[in-house]
Scaffold this motif. Sequence first.
Motif, mmCIF file in Angstrom:
data_model
loop_
_atom_site.group_PDB
_atom_site.id
_atom_site.type_symbol
_atom_site.label_atom_id
_atom_site.label_comp_id
_atom_site.label_asym_id
_atom_site.label_seq_id
_atom_site.Cartn_x
_atom_site.Cartn_y
_atom_site.Cartn_z
ATOM 1 N N SER A 1 -22.716 -55.533 -20.215
ATOM 2 C CA SER A 1 -21.770 -55.710 -21.320
ATOM 3 C C SER A 1 -20.688 -54.648 -21.229
ATOM 4 C CB SER A 1 -22.503 -55.601 -22.665
ATOM 5 O OG SER A 1 -23.175 -54.364 -22.774
ATOM 6 N N THR A 2 -19.467 -55.073 -21.500
ATOM 7 C CA THR A 2 -18.329 -54.156 -21.455
ATOM 8 C C THR A 2 -17.882 -53.811 -22.866
ATOM 9 O OG1 THR A 2 -16.794 -56.023 -21.334
ATOM 10 C CG2 THR A 2 -17.540 -55.065 -19.251
ATOM 11 N N SER A 3 -17.210 -52.692 -22.975
ATOM 12 C CA SER A 3 -16.725 -52.231 -24.272
ATOM 13 C C SER A 3 -15.319 -51.678 -24.106
ATOM 14 C CB SER A 3 -17.651 -51.151 -24.846
ATOM 15 O OG SER A 3 -17.090 -50.559 -26.000
ATOM 16 N N SER B 1 -19.264 -49.464 -19.658
ATOM 17 C CA SER B 1 -20.088 -50.679 -19.594
ATOM 18 C C SER B 1 -21.560 -50.290 -19.586
ATOM 19 C CB SER B 1 -19.747 -51.479 -18.338
ATOM 20 O OG SER B 1 -18.404 -51.894 -18.367
#
Length: 498
Positions: A402-404, A409
């Motif tokens: 998941s990236t932010s 990540s």
Amino acid sequence: MADLLPKLLSFPPHPPPAKPLSDQAYDEGIREQIDVVGKLTESKLLQQTSGGEHALDVINPSLNSIPYAYILLANISAMRKANSKGVDFETLWDKMIGFLVSFDPRQIRYIGEEFSAIVDAVAGLAASNRQSYLAVAPIATALTRLDPTGSMLTTHHLTLVKLALESRNFAAATQVLDKFILYVPGVPTVTKPKFICDMNLSPVTFITDKSKLTGKFKYVDVLEYFLYSGMIYMGMRDWDKALQCLESAITYPAKENNVSKVMVDAYKKWVLVGLLLEGKLLPLPKSTSSGAAKCYHVMAKPYETIAQIFESGTASRLKSEAEFGVHIWRGDLNYGLMLHVLSAFQKFQIRGLANIYSKISIPEIVSQTTSAETGNKLPTPQAAELLIQNMITSGELHATMSTSATGPSILTFSPKGQVLTESQMQRELAGSTERILALTKEIKQTDRLLTHDKEYIKFVQKQKKHVKQGGSGDQGIGVENMDWNDAIEDEDIMGTMY
């Protein structure tokens, strides 16, 4: 040719009779036909019909395989003699391929020599024109039609794997390679069947060197088949199947521990493939004799050293050892495989983090893992993300990333591994059931053959006598104790060592 066609097409009857022919009637009919066709000269077989057509355009190879095969061979002979009465090369090639993928497997049992000649012609013509890849699929299909169980090894199998390796047409050969080999030609205790047209026969009863559906095998031929099959799966990056094939080579019975060069080659590759699968030096299969194991450990010491470093050493040391032994890997034709091992080192480090973390950031992964290809850590988090995403996509890593927008990540490991859908599970179960049922049938035949083998009976009696004299009945028997393997001829064993 017009007056010959009725004779050529007289058997089997078409359309088929309402009551199928008995095996005896079929056997008598087809032998009569072969007797007629076999007496025809090449010039007669090359004659055109009254309408000016070639017989190969008139006869259906799936219905009348016998006359078609004889006419096909006459045209092959004419081509080699530059006889203009035969069909042109392109037409002949199409006819040969069409025959291999459509012949009647029941009829072909009666003309093993002709079948083998056509297979050899297809292989030879493809190789001589540097188009070996064109022969792989039709020969594989022909072998599957001849023996749907795929349990009988033939000399054509060896031709197939050589063509596949030469042309790198790997996938086309797997319909044959995926089958479990249970028999090799030359089983001495096979009872000759009354009628070889009986479609319930085990392939071991009709695929013999006497039937000419296969040539004679030497000891090294069997080993080469398993080694080359393993190399094909290596080319497809199917490490699991590659390991199985290589294992068949390294555990093959050897007289007095005389492991051959092929077996040693297979072991070296087996060590590296084991690293790609499990990340460690795998223990030798229990069926490996103690003498063979000692030979492997001595002759493949550099490979075992690589495996030990891979399992417990550092990336820089692994890189250094791989570079130091580059002349060895190149000499053994294992340099490409060694590069895969170096590439896999960091991937195993990343997968190993799942034993410690449930979630971990990409920068932390960069700091805790090192590439054995460069001896350094990945240059950027983006490079790590690309590597990890490729691992997830290929199924090498069961996790999600998941990236932010505000932070690094995050990689979340899946505790259950890959999850199959219900339909995938059903297909897996159905496939496994089918394979088990097929193997069960052939294993029963194998057991029957083995228990009637004179050398094996002597071996069992010897063991019983040993127990009566106070010995243990469970000795973990290795190949070196199996006297019944002495039937292997010395000249068939490659004694060349490293």
